[in-house]
Design an enzyme around this catalytic site. Sequence first.
Site, PDB file in Angstrom:
ATOM      1  N   HIS A 490      15.196 -12.264   9.589  1.00 18.12           N
ATOM      2  CA  HIS A 490      13.920 -12.075  10.299  1.00 18.12           C
ATOM      3  C   HIS A 490      13.161 -13.396  10.399  1.00 18.12           C
ATOM      4  O   HIS A 490      12.759 -13.825  11.490  1.00 18.12           O
ATOM      5  CB  HIS A 490      13.079 -11.024   9.564  1.00 18.12           C
ATOM      6  CG  HIS A 490      11.709 -10.829  10.134  1.00 18.12           C
ATOM      7  ND1 HIS A 490      11.377  -9.752  10.913  1.00 18.12           N
ATOM      8  CD2 HIS A 490      10.570 -11.568  10.026  1.00 18.12           C
ATOM      9  CE1 HIS A 490      10.105  -9.831  11.273  1.00 18.12           C
ATOM     10  NE2 HIS A 490       9.588 -10.935  10.743  1.00 18.12           N
ATOM     11  N   GLU A 491      12.962 -14.048   9.268  1.00 18.06           N
ATOM     12  CA  GLU A 491      12.191 -15.293   9.268  1.00 18.06           C
ATOM     13  C   GLU A 491      12.929 -16.396  10.017  1.00 18.06           C
ATOM     14  O   GLU A 491      12.303 -17.255  10.651  1.00 18.06           O
ATOM     15  CB  GLU A 491      11.867 -15.720   7.836  1.00 18.06           C
ATOM     16  CG  GLU A 491      10.982 -14.750   7.073  1.00 18.06           C
ATOM     17  CD  GLU A 491       9.658 -14.460   7.769  1.00 18.06           C
ATOM     18  OE1 GLU A 491       9.177 -15.323   8.533  1.00 18.06           O
ATOM     19  OE2 GLU A 491       9.087 -13.375   7.555  1.00 18.06           O
ATOM     20  N   HIS A 494      12.021 -16.314  13.606  1.00 17.21           N
ATOM     21  CA  HIS A 494      10.816 -17.080  13.937  1.00 17.21           C
ATOM     22  C   HIS A 494      11.157 -18.558  14.103  1.00 17.21           C
ATOM     23  O   HIS A 494      10.672 -19.225  15.026  1.00 17.21           O
ATOM     24  CB  HIS A 494       9.775 -16.929  12.828  1.00 17.21           C
ATOM     25  CG  HIS A 494       9.059 -15.620  12.812  1.00 17.21           C
ATOM     26  ND1 HIS A 494       8.407 -15.106  13.907  1.00 17.21           N
ATOM     27  CD2 HIS A 494       8.864 -14.722  11.808  1.00 17.21           C
ATOM     28  CE1 HIS A 494       7.844 -13.943  13.585  1.00 17.21           C
ATOM     29  NE2 HIS A 494       8.109 -13.689  12.319  1.00 17.21           N
ATOM     30  N   HIS A 497      12.773 -19.195  17.318  1.00 21.82           N
ATOM     31  CA  HIS A 497      11.773 -19.123  18.386  1.00 21.82           C
ATOM     32  C   HIS A 497      11.148 -20.505  18.594  1.00 21.82           C
ATOM     33  O   HIS A 497      10.874 -20.925  19.723  1.00 21.82           O
ATOM     34  CB  HIS A 497      10.712 -18.090  18.020  1.00 21.82           C
ATOM     35  CG  HIS A 497       9.883 -17.610  19.168  1.00 21.82           C
ATOM     36  ND1 HIS A 497       8.883 -16.673  19.018  1.00 21.82           N
ATOM     37  CD2 HIS A 497       9.875 -17.928  20.486  1.00 21.82           C
ATOM     38  CE1 HIS A 497       8.319 -16.439  20.180  1.00 21.82           C
ATOM     39  NE2 HIS A 497       8.896 -17.193  21.096  1.00 21.82           N
TER      40      HIS A 497
END
Length: 703
Positions: A490-491, A494, A497
Amino acid sequence: MKKIMLTLLMSVSMFVVNAQKSANPFLNYWNGPYGGVPAFAEYKISDFKSALEIAIQEKLNEINTISNNPKPATFENTLVALEKAGKKYSQIRAVFDIYSSNLNTDEFGLIESEMSPKFSDLNNKIYQNTKLFNRISTVYNSPEKSKLSPEQQRLVWLYYSNFVREGAKADAKSKERIGKINQELAGLFTKFSQNLLWEEKQTIAFTEANEMSGLPKELINAYQAKSKELGTNDLGTVSNTRSSVEPFLTYSSFRPMREVVWKMFVNRGDSDNDFNNNATVVQILKLRAEKAKLLGFKSFADWSLSNTMAQKPEKTVALMESVWKPAVDKVHQDVAEMQKIVDAEGGNFKIQPWDYRYYAEKVRKAKYDLDENEVKPYLQLEKLREGMFWVAGEIFNLNFKQIYNVPVFHPDVRVWEVSNKVSGKVVGVWYFDPYSRNGKRSGAWMTAYREQSRVDGDVITIVSNNCNFIKGNENEPILVSWEDASTLFHEFGHALHGLNSNVTYPSLSGTNTPRDYVEFPSQILERWLATPEVLNRFALHYKTNVPMPMTLVDRIEKASTFNEGFSTVETISSALVDMKLHLLENPNIDPKQFEKETLDKLNMPSEIVMRHRIPQFGHLFSSDDYAAGYYGYLWADAISADATEAFTEGKGMYDAAVAKRLYDNVFSIGNTIDPEIAYKKFRGRSSNTDALMRARNFPIEKK
């Protein structure tokens, strides 16, 4: 004579400032490879204050130069100039925030308490600069705006709307009060965070062997390593952080100790000591409500959502309530199965919150022949990191190469150069700080030290992922749970991104998107963890190095929606309480009573508590970033579930054509396009919640 004296004084002043610059490493622009990196080896906490004060004044001088420009306002001399302003402040502030989250000592805490209101004062002076807002308004309302590129028009809109949201159109009296509120809030956010950090330093020691009954060996090793770190002779020590507590609650067969550890964790910020956060929470809520009214909004929630995809609190509540009932029903079904096991074992008790994880594992094993202890030996932290790199290569053509020529802020931190596999162009630098330690806030997060941009040269991004894994014994691999592995991916989503960002202006770069959209790229990346391609290559047994057998992969897939009721209720209860807190027009409440009454009205299952109780809810009370916004995790997960089906409807999770659309319309564009439009370009339509319900194995209501 007066002019000569003034010139002389100014020259002396500049000499003093320049002398300070040469003596204070923070005031040097980042240099070295990759367009410059933080010089962590040179920094001292004692230098922060003077450096920040100088940088703040420099930024204000630059802002005043822009606002007092005698030439008519244009996109270049106003918006572009603002994008370039305050570089020194941005760099020092980035390092300051790194210390705040990762190296928060008593010495640093005093400086943080003093400087936080000054950061807020800087923002006030910018947003309440009437001349500056008039120049932005001129560009925003100019017919010439239509000749700008779509990205430039988006930047103009962003500045204008942010200034209006922060009170640029308010009257002088309201502006003055808003400024004071912002400064008060900044101090309270710091107080809340420091209280929580102190609470998370607390530990519970194991002094008798039966207190560690049922724990797997690698977890015992980790708790023993913590005792060694603390210099005690205890058999082991559990820290007051999620990564330390939740594994204990999952495996401990010694019920009295489960209760003790659980209570330590859920009472963070709510203990009868000097670090109780309840009064601070109420002060924050009152100030937020007052600020919202001054800005013309009914409640803080209405103000907070005015620049999000959802726009209105009612839309978020409707989404949460549509998922709430099926999630609660699922919890009741799961608890009934757990209770049967308790009764069969002769346990004379009703399932309590400290029992839930332990008995959920027993149900998982009984229903799906899947034991977390069977999975965990295959989930080595370093192999999972390699798996993330592989996914980034397959989906986004990124390559990661570890480097050793940049300084780090702690020996645990490692660094990778990130480049495009096709062009060979370096696109960013990724720092990885995986381990828990004193002075580091709990949880896991991504940080951008510097945003990608092209407005002032070709600037590559610098991002980090920070986690709180327990180190364990030396020379032993770190084994993590499936939940922690998902958080890791999940992290990293980021981070990707940020690393994939390909825009011109830093304010529109990377993760600078609406709050309820920013979690979409991170949540979709979680989906690749469970793919056979990742598990076969990187889920290797820590002793034999043998890949996870396909039979186990199949069982993981079959059990993938198990316990979704628990995780959904745990999260949505927090989001609903958040929203209801910030819908209050007069939040003169007792937080503990409000929490209980709100959850009672929701028919919250007694066997579960909120994922974040109010006095420890850092998302809400350490800043405004997620206040009235915790719903965003569910909102973004609805989008990510729908986006995942774009892959599964095609050639699967590694479909190159869909991956390119994901890059072109999501990961590379930052906030240069309205997210609603961008998502439609990716998916061919708007998202809906059907995929979310399917992903969680909840019934879909007929329309």
